[in-house]
Design a protein around this motif. Sequence first.
Motif, mmCIF file in Angstrom:
data_model
loop_
_atom_site.group_PDB
_atom_site.id
_atom_site.type_symbol
_atom_site.label_atom_id
_atom_site.label_comp_id
_atom_site.label_asym_id
_atom_site.label_seq_id
_atom_site.Cartn_x
_atom_site.Cartn_y
_atom_site.Cartn_z
ATOM 1 N N GLY A 129 -80.527 15.551 80.723
ATOM 2 C CA GLY A 129 -80.915 15.218 79.356
ATOM 3 C C GLY A 129 -79.946 15.762 78.323
ATOM 4 N N SER A 130 -78.672 15.787 78.674
ATOM 5 C CA SER A 130 -77.676 16.350 77.763
ATOM 6 C C SER A 130 -76.529 15.361 77.574
ATOM 7 N N SER A 131 -75.567 15.767 76.772
ATOM 8 C CA SER A 131 -74.340 14.978 76.608
ATOM 9 C C SER A 131 -73.125 15.848 76.945
ATOM 10 N N ARG A 132 -73.341 16.853 77.780
ATOM 11 C CA ARG A 132 -72.290 17.833 78.075
ATOM 12 C C ARG A 132 -71.044 17.220 78.725
ATOM 13 N N PHE A 133 -71.227 16.250 79.621
ATOM 14 C CA PHE A 133 -70.080 15.618 80.263
ATOM 15 C C PHE A 133 -69.259 14.857 79.220
ATOM 16 N N ALA A 134 -69.923 14.071 78.394
ATOM 17 C CA ALA A 134 -69.234 13.309 77.351
ATOM 18 C C ALA A 134 -68.495 14.255 76.396
ATOM 19 N N GLU A 135 -69.134 15.356 76.032
ATOM 20 C CA GLU A 135 -68.510 16.335 75.142
ATOM 21 C C GLU A 135 -67.263 16.942 75.783
ATOM 22 N N GLY A 192 -60.416 15.176 71.425
ATOM 23 C CA GLY A 192 -61.322 14.620 70.432
ATOM 24 C C GLY A 192 -62.669 15.294 70.460
ATOM 25 N N VAL A 193 -63.619 14.650 69.837
ATOM 26 C CA VAL A 193 -64.987 15.143 69.809
ATOM 27 C C VAL A 193 -65.936 14.008 70.163
ATOM 28 N N PHE A 194 -67.036 14.351 70.779
ATOM 29 C CA PHE A 194 -68.078 13.381 71.091
ATOM 30 C C PHE A 194 -69.040 13.339 69.913
ATOM 31 N N VAL A 195 -69.327 12.149 69.424
ATOM 32 C CA VAL A 195 -70.229 11.992 68.289
ATOM 33 C C VAL A 195 -71.409 11.138 68.735
ATOM 34 N N PRO A 196 -72.567 11.750 68.925
ATOM 35 C CA PRO A 196 -73.733 10.964 69.335
ATOM 36 C C PRO A 196 -74.256 10.123 68.174
ATOM 37 N N LEU A 197 -74.675 8.918 68.482
ATOM 38 C CA LEU A 197 -75.276 8.064 67.468
ATOM 39 C C LEU A 197 -76.765 8.373 67.399
ATOM 40 N N VAL A 213 -65.351 15.628 78.231
ATOM 41 C CA VAL A 213 -64.297 14.619 78.340
ATOM 42 C C VAL A 213 -63.630 14.423 76.987
ATOM 43 N N ALA A 214 -64.425 14.341 75.936
ATOM 44 C CA ALA A 214 -63.852 14.174 74.599
ATOM 45 C C ALA A 214 -62.959 15.361 74.243
ATOM 46 N N ALA A 215 -63.422 16.573 74.498
ATOM 47 C CA ALA A 215 -62.626 17.769 74.183
ATOM 48 C C ALA A 215 -61.340 17.803 75.006
ATOM 49 N N GLU A 216 -61.422 17.468 76.301
ATOM 50 C CA GLU A 216 -60.231 17.439 77.162
ATOM 51 C C GLU A 216 -59.234 16.388 76.685
ATOM 52 N N ARG A 254 -65.563 20.742 61.240
ATOM 53 C CA ARG A 254 -64.925 19.438 61.432
ATOM 54 C C ARG A 254 -65.799 18.541 62.303
ATOM 55 N N ASP A 255 -66.290 19.087 63.407
ATOM 56 C CA ASP A 255 -67.133 18.306 64.315
ATOM 57 C C ASP A 255 -68.409 17.850 63.617
ATOM 58 N N ALA A 256 -68.995 18.732 62.814
ATOM 59 C CA ALA A 256 -70.218 18.376 62.087
ATOM 60 C C ALA A 256 -69.947 17.264 61.077
#
Length: 150
Positions: free
Chosen positions: A58-64, A72-77, A66-69, A127-129
């Motif tokens: 129930g997280s977005s840790r993988f997406a976050e 970039g940053v992961f931005v959830p809609l 991958v984005a950081a690697e 910045r991420d916020a």
Amino acid sequence: MDRLRTAYQTMCKAMPGGWPAMAAALGFSKDGLENRVYERKGQAVSVHEAMQMQAFSGSSRFAEAVAAESGGVFVPLPDIDAVDDEEIQRVYMELVDEVGRLAREWREATRDGEVDKQERKRLEAIRDAICTKVTQMNHLTFQVFCKKGQ
């Protein structure tokens, strides 16, 4: 790659029942899952498995991660059922607050002519916020003001 491994570990811990439950959900033994997460014996977590881990936890840790690697940053809609102009205005005001916070933090961080590790971390968090708020505001705006199918 440390970010990915940390994401896998965090998702396993977040899963109700922890590592054993995550391993069972993926169809692995606990040792098999650990071998993949820690890349032992030539094993690794596949993208499909990582996506499943993310869903199970129930997280977005993988997406976050991958984005950081990827620099970039992961931005959830935002999840939206019914949204109106008032909600868009609320998000917009939060964005304005974040920009003000960035200005204050930037002045403080650069005052001595050097941005240290902690100051950089705070600036990056702001910045991420800001990125998140801009994306959310646009998403909500499009939901309310764009014709269907556009």
